[in-house]
Enzyme design. Structure first.
Site, PDB file in Angstrom:
ATOM      1  N   ASP A 256       0.821  -1.210   0.000  1.00  0.00           N
ATOM      2  CA  ASP A 256       0.000   0.000   0.000  1.00  0.00           C
ATOM      3  C   ASP A 256       0.853   1.257   0.000  1.00  0.00           C
ATOM      4  O   ASP A 256       0.431   2.302  -0.485  1.00  0.00           O
ATOM      5  CB  ASP A 256      -0.940   0.006   1.211  1.00  0.00           C
ATOM      6  CG  ASP A 256      -2.065  -0.983   0.964  1.00  0.00           C
ATOM      7  OD1 ASP A 256      -1.852  -2.180   1.213  1.00  0.00           O
ATOM      8  OD2 ASP A 256      -3.121  -0.559   0.463  1.00  0.00           O
ATOM      9  N   ASN A 266       1.529  -3.003   4.182  1.00  0.00           N
ATOM     10  CA  ASN A 266       0.580  -3.852   3.442  1.00  0.00           C
ATOM     11  C   ASN A 266      -0.426  -4.385   4.464  1.00  0.00           C
ATOM     12  O   ASN A 266      -0.335  -4.097   5.667  1.00  0.00           O
ATOM     13  CB  ASN A 266       1.324  -4.979   2.713  1.00  0.00           C
ATOM     14  CG  ASN A 266       0.422  -5.701   1.726  1.00  0.00           C
ATOM     15  OD1 ASN A 266      -0.253  -5.085   0.907  1.00  0.00           O
ATOM     16  ND2 ASN A 266       0.363  -7.027   1.805  1.00  0.00           N
TER      17      ASN A 266
HETATM   18  O1  MRU Z   1      -7.757  -3.035   2.905  1.00  0.00           O
HETATM   19  P1  MRU Z   1      -7.428  -3.447   1.504  1.00  0.00           P
HETATM   20  O2  MRU Z   1      -8.181  -4.641   1.043  1.00  0.00           O
HETATM   21  O3  MRU Z   1      -7.538  -2.284   0.546  1.00  0.00           O
HETATM   22  O4  MRU Z   1      -5.897  -3.843   1.565  1.00  0.00           O
HETATM   23  C1  MRU Z   1      -5.256  -4.189   0.357  1.00  0.00           C
HETATM   24  C2  MRU Z   1      -3.867  -4.648   0.513  1.00  0.00           C
HETATM   25  O5  MRU Z   1      -3.282  -4.603   1.571  1.00  0.00           O
HETATM   26  C3  MRU Z   1      -3.169  -5.096  -0.740  1.00  0.00           C
HETATM   27  O6  MRU Z   1      -2.254  -6.097  -0.465  1.00  0.00           O
HETATM   28  C4  MRU Z   1      -2.415  -3.897  -1.332  1.00  0.00           C
HETATM   29  O7  MRU Z   1      -3.285  -2.807  -1.502  1.00  0.00           O
HETATM   30  C5  MRU Z   1      -1.770  -4.215  -2.602  1.00  0.00           C
HETATM   31  S1  MRU Z   1      -2.939  -4.312  -3.918  1.00  0.00           S
HETATM   32  C6  MRU Z   1      -2.171  -4.621  -5.375  1.00  0.00           C
END
Ligand code: MRU
Length: 362
Positions: A256, A266
């Site tokens: 992220d 992440n």
């Molecule tokens: O809370 P989320 O579902 O948005 O979290 C997503 C993640 O942590 C993913 O691993 C990250 O955004 C990478 S997406 C290519």
């Protein structure tokens, strides 16, 4: 209604694109249509977004989620909302647009792709301030579609570079969902797996279910199964046992936000998985496009971590799973220190920090 980019067709049986931009025949403005990820895996339904309120709600409630997908959605949602601004003049238009962009930008704090995409759209327009409002609206849409098209290409490049690290028969563990549902294209962490499959490699994918919101079992398993991959779901606390049994040869996750020193935010649970991999001498890779790197942050301690509703932890499927009134922690992300990360699989190659020294590739 027209779908502008047809990508990752395995997601929708009718061949609809994951992200669709639709124009109304009476020219009242376009709207964004996305897969509503809250409804998966039970049903595949779409959600229309044409206002900032809709977009903030979709992002906050994870109808659209995953760092690059949030960025793609934010750009197109801004274009949809901008299309409906009845502005007297350019200044009025910019005032409303900046307000929209600021509201959208605060809808989730951790994934840097959100502010990256909004800044890119706003900068594009700021450079064209003298254009009339209808032209500005068209330019905004062009830039937002450009972000989506670029993301599709970035995912493909991550896939190609990452596939070079894989070999036939490998077992790969992934956490959360960093696949097609999380991007405009075929994913980040899952892109090398899809690319390896296309090259004829047999890859066994292990998907952590990813408590508390089950992005692994609900989304990763769903999209991998639809793509014909060999996927097995496990509870988050089972990974160590699978590693001990020798079933996992690599871990690949998305990101992220990646700080300048390589510390990586992440989905919550990623850091624990990296520690397990380190202990078992299993390479741990982070796959991400350049838009996820935030070189303005020195290290992971500066990355904002989203805290979410305690009910995500104390309830399951509407049923209470903890005593009423109990204290709860619910950080949505954690930070994996860079020393646990073997390498970053990016659209610009396989790299290691310090990034600015890595031939300026980020
Ligand atoms: O809370 P989320 O579902 O948005 O979290 C997503 C993640 O942590 C993913 O691993 C990250 O955004 C990478 S997406 C290519």
């Amino acid at each position: 209604m027209s779908s502008i980019i047809d990508t990752v067709s395995w997601l929708a049986p009718d061949g609809s694109a994951h992200f669709q931009w639709t124009e109304q025949t009476d020219l009242t403005g376009g709207r964004l249509r996305i897969i509503d990820q809250r409804k998966l895996p039970e049903s595949l339904v779409y959600l229309d977004i044409d206002s900032i309120e809709d977009a903030c709600e979709a992002i906050q409630t994870l109808a659209v989620r995953g760092a690059p997908a949030i960025g793609c959605a934010a750009g197109l949602a801004l274009a949809a909302a901008a299309g409906r601004i009845a502005a007297e003049n350019t200044e009025d238009f910019f005032r409303r647009l900046r307000e929209y962009s600021e509201r959208l930008g605060t809808s989730r704090p951790t994934a840097v792709n959100l502010s990256w995409a909004l800044n890119r759209c706003m900068n594009h327009l700021e450079k064209r301030q003298t254009l009339p409002v209808p032209e500005l609206k068209r330019e905004l849409l062009k830039e937002a579609l450009g972000i989506l098209e670029e993301d599709i290409a970035l995912c493909d490049r991550i896939g190609e570079y990452g596939a070079g690290l894989l070999h036939d028969g490998m077992g790969i563990l992934t956490h959360c969902n960093a696949g097609a549902l999380a991007t405009g294209g075929c994913g980040t962490a899952l892109a090398p797996i899809y690319a390896a499959m296309r090259k004829g490699m047999r890859i066994k994918v292990y998907a952590d279910e990813t408590r508390p919101l089950f992005q692994g079992s609900r989304l990763t398993a769903w999209e991998l199964q639809r793509a014909g991959a060999d996927v097995t779901v496990l509870c988050d606390n089972m990974a160590a046992q699978l590693m001990r049994e020798g079933r996992i040869q690599a871990v690949i996750v998305g990101a992220d936000r990646i700080a300048a020193n390589g510390d990586t935010a992440n989905k919550i649970g990623t850091c624990g998985t990296a520690i397990l991999a380190y202990y078992h001498h299993i390479p741990f890779y982070v796959a991400a496009p350049y838009s996820t790197f935030d070189l303005s942050l020195k290290d992971g301690s500066e990355i904002p971590i989203e805290q979410r509703d305690p009910r995500e932890v104390t309830e399951f499927s509407g049923k209470q799973t903890a005593p009423a009134g109990v204290k709860v922690c619910n950080p949505a992300f954690d930070v994996t220190p860079q020393e646990l990360i073997r390498a970053f699989i990016t659209d610009r190659g396989i790299i290691r920090p310090p990034f600015p020294d890595a031939e300026n590739r980020i």
